[in-house]
Motif scaffolding. Sequence first.
Motif, PDB file in Angstrom:
ATOM      1  N   TRP A  94      45.278  51.897  35.808  1.00  0.00           N
ATOM      2  CA  TRP A  94      44.704  50.856  34.956  1.00  0.00           C
ATOM      3  C   TRP A  94      45.675  49.699  34.807  1.00  0.00           C
ATOM      4  CZ3 TRP A  94      40.003  49.904  33.557  1.00  0.00           C
ATOM      5  CH2 TRP A  94      39.727  49.126  32.440  1.00  0.00           C
ATOM      6  N   ASN A  95      45.147  48.492  34.861  1.00  0.00           N
ATOM      7  CA  ASN A  95      45.998  47.320  34.645  1.00  0.00           C
ATOM      8  C   ASN A  95      45.159  46.181  34.074  1.00  0.00           C
ATOM      9  OD1 ASN A  95      44.604  46.021  36.743  1.00  0.00           O
ATOM     10  ND2 ASN A  95      46.032  46.810  38.277  1.00  0.00           N
ATOM     11  N   GLN A  96      45.808  45.059  33.842  1.00  0.00           N
ATOM     12  CA  GLN A  96      45.134  43.941  33.167  1.00  0.00           C
ATOM     13  C   GLN A  96      44.001  43.367  34.015  1.00  0.00           C
ATOM     14  OE1 GLN A  96      45.829  43.367  30.105  1.00  0.00           O
ATOM     15  NE2 GLN A  96      44.497  41.620  29.785  1.00  0.00           N
ATOM     16  N   SER A  97      44.160  43.381  35.338  1.00  0.00           N
ATOM     17  CA  SER A  97      43.082  42.877  36.210  1.00  0.00           C
ATOM     18  C   SER A  97      41.834  43.727  36.069  1.00  0.00           C
ATOM     19  CB  SER A  97      43.509  42.905  37.681  1.00  0.00           C
ATOM     20  OG  SER A  97      44.566  42.027  37.891  1.00  0.00           O
ATOM     21  N   LEU A  98      42.034  45.045  36.017  1.00  0.00           N
ATOM     22  CA  LEU A  98      40.877  45.933  35.867  1.00  0.00           C
ATOM     23  C   LEU A  98      40.245  45.739  34.497  1.00  0.00           C
ATOM     24  CD1 LEU A  98      42.153  49.221  37.569  1.00  0.00           C
ATOM     25  CD2 LEU A  98      40.460  47.604  38.425  1.00  0.00           C
ATOM     26  N   ALA A  99      41.065  45.623  33.459  1.00  0.00           N
ATOM     27  CA  ALA A  99      40.529  45.393  32.117  1.00  0.00           C
ATOM     28  C   ALA A  99      39.674  44.125  32.112  1.00  0.00           C
ATOM     29  CB  ALA A  99      41.670  45.279  31.109  1.00  0.00           C
ATOM     30  N   ARG A 100      40.174  43.090  32.783  1.00  0.00           N
ATOM     31  CA  ARG A 100      39.442  41.822  32.838  1.00  0.00           C
ATOM     32  C   ARG A 100      38.112  41.995  33.586  1.00  0.00           C
ATOM     33  NH1 ARG A 100      43.181  38.911  35.223  1.00  0.00           N
ATOM     34  NH2 ARG A 100      42.239  39.197  37.256  1.00  0.00           N
ATOM     35  N   GLU A 101      38.155  42.711  34.699  1.00  0.00           N
ATOM     36  CA  GLU A 101      36.911  42.918  35.455  1.00  0.00           C
ATOM     37  C   GLU A 101      35.879  43.658  34.624  1.00  0.00           C
ATOM     38  OE1 GLU A 101      36.813  43.986  39.573  1.00  0.00           O
ATOM     39  OE2 GLU A 101      38.975  43.674  39.778  1.00  0.00           O
ATOM     40  N   PHE A 102      36.328  44.660  33.887  1.00  0.00           N
ATOM     41  CA  PHE A 102      35.393  45.401  33.032  1.00  0.00           C
ATOM     42  C   PHE A 102      34.862  44.508  31.917  1.00  0.00           C
ATOM     43  CE2 PHE A 102      35.149  49.923  34.153  1.00  0.00           C
ATOM     44  CZ  PHE A 102      36.054  49.967  35.192  1.00  0.00           C
ATOM     45  N   ALA A 103      35.746  43.685  31.339  1.00  0.00           N
ATOM     46  CA  ALA A 103      35.314  42.798  30.259  1.00  0.00           C
ATOM     47  C   ALA A 103      34.280  41.801  30.767  1.00  0.00           C
ATOM     48  CB  ALA A 103      36.516  42.065  29.660  1.00  0.00           C
ATOM     49  N   LEU A 104      34.460  41.369  32.014  1.00  0.00           N
ATOM     50  CA  LEU A 104      33.533  40.400  32.601  1.00  0.00           C
ATOM     51  C   LEU A 104      32.260  41.076  33.107  1.00  0.00           C
ATOM     52  CD1 LEU A 104      36.104  38.228  34.571  1.00  0.00           C
ATOM     53  CD2 LEU A 104      34.717  37.471  32.631  1.00  0.00           C
ATOM     54  N   GLY A 105      32.214  42.395  33.042  1.00  0.00           N
ATOM     55  CA  GLY A 105      31.026  43.105  33.488  1.00  0.00           C
ATOM     56  C   GLY A 105      30.933  43.240  34.984  1.00  0.00           C
ATOM     57  N   PHE A 106      32.096  43.199  35.645  1.00  0.00           N
ATOM     58  CA  PHE A 106      32.083  43.362  37.089  1.00  0.00           C
ATOM     59  C   PHE A 106      31.767  44.791  37.477  1.00  0.00           C
ATOM     60  CE2 PHE A 106      34.225  39.348  38.082  1.00  0.00           C
ATOM     61  CZ  PHE A 106      33.601  39.056  39.274  1.00  0.00           C
ATOM     62  N   GLY A 107      30.948  44.954  38.484  1.00  0.00           N
ATOM     63  CA  GLY A 107      30.776  46.261  39.097  1.00  0.00           C
ATOM     64  C   GLY A 107      31.180  46.158  40.551  1.00  0.00           C
ATOM     65  N   ALA A 108      32.246  45.423  40.812  1.00  0.00           N
ATOM     66  CA  ALA A 108      32.558  45.048  42.189  1.00  0.00           C
ATOM     67  C   ALA A 108      33.342  46.099  42.958  1.00  0.00           C
ATOM     68  CB  ALA A 108      33.328  43.731  42.203  1.00  0.00           C
ATOM     69  N   PHE A 109      33.837  47.102  42.254  1.00  0.00           N
ATOM     70  CA  PHE A 109      34.693  48.051  42.952  1.00  0.00           C
ATOM     71  C   PHE A 109      34.464  49.441  42.391  1.00  0.00           C
ATOM     72  CE2 PHE A 109      36.565  47.069  39.032  1.00  0.00           C
ATOM     73  CZ  PHE A 109      37.155  48.242  38.626  1.00  0.00           C
ATOM     74  N   ARG A 110      34.847  50.406  43.160  1.00  0.00           N
ATOM     75  CA  ARG A 110      34.971  51.758  42.644  1.00  0.00           C
ATOM     76  C   ARG A 110      36.166  52.374  43.360  1.00  0.00           C
ATOM     77  NH1 ARG A 110      29.741  54.863  43.514  1.00  0.00           N
ATOM     78  NH2 ARG A 110      28.390  53.393  42.512  1.00  0.00           N
ATOM     79  N   SER A 111      36.681  53.431  42.795  1.00  0.00           N
ATOM     80  CA  SER A 111      37.830  54.051  43.452  1.00  0.00           C
ATOM     81  C   SER A 111      37.365  54.656  44.773  1.00  0.00           C
ATOM     82  CB  SER A 111      38.450  55.120  42.565  1.00  0.00           C
ATOM     83  OG  SER A 111      37.639  56.263  42.580  1.00  0.00           O
ATOM     84  N   ALA A 112      38.263  54.679  45.734  1.00  0.00           N
ATOM     85  CA  ALA A 112      37.908  55.141  47.073  1.00  0.00           C
ATOM     86  C   ALA A 112      37.372  56.567  47.041  1.00  0.00           C
ATOM     87  CB  ALA A 112      39.127  55.056  47.982  1.00  0.00           C
TER      88      ALA A 112
END
Length: 246
Positions: A94-112
């Motif tokens: 977990w990091n700030q980029s992931l927190a931001r993506e979740f806050a923005l409602g991104f569903g752009a990635f998933r763990s491999a």
Amino acid sequence: MIKFTIITLFREAIEPYLQSSMMEKAVRKGLAEFDFVNLREFGLGPHRSVDDTPYGGGDGMLLRCEPVFNAIESVKAKDLSAKVIIPTPVGEIWNQSLAREFALGFGAFRSAAARDLAPAARGDGPAGRGPELSANPHYIILCPHYEGYDERILSLVDYKVSLGKYVLTGGELPALIIIDSVVRLIPGVLGGETSAEIESFSDGDNLEYPQYTRPEDFRGMKVPEVLLSGNHGEIAKWREEHSGKA
Ligand code: 6GU
């Protein structure tokens, strides 16, 4: 409105934090909603069992599939768009980029690993369709306990998240950390920030500069002179020089 549904056996370990301080404020302002599902209610047999011993032997108990699938499906029945997060020491850190993506409602990635194990889920999920924004993201956090979980549970999981290279007893603390770090980025939760400012946050390369409040001299430890100068140019320069930047 961002929503988190937390599937847990230990609601009492999580709820007080969400009813305090900024999380409580976010709820009161209608910016966030927190819901709980008691995994025990989906347990099997008279003891509402949610775990069992591992095939092949080994220590401890694993969360078993049926209660977890039924609990997640009960939430998805009401909101198909909900994305499932599992806190696990083997997840993506977990990091700030992931927190931001979740806050923005991104569903752009998933763990491999989750992607590999979830071909069925991939079709109706965001993977393969590129970035997807939701104005009202809904995240289901499944809190594992005991020594782990049946691997097949990952077929329902969109994101595997780890907090770092150490092991905790369960997913409750990670759930709180994920929620706190995401909700504080929602515009209006902290104060006057804009989403543009949120976008400028990054992985800790803009850590804050040292700050001081009254008194000017505390037990001989003085506030740096420049901060008392009223010279905004010099203050900005000092802060830049003393920010956590590498
Ligand atoms: Cl997300 N879960 C557990 N159980 N342990 C961890 C973790 C998560 N992140 C680091 N250690």
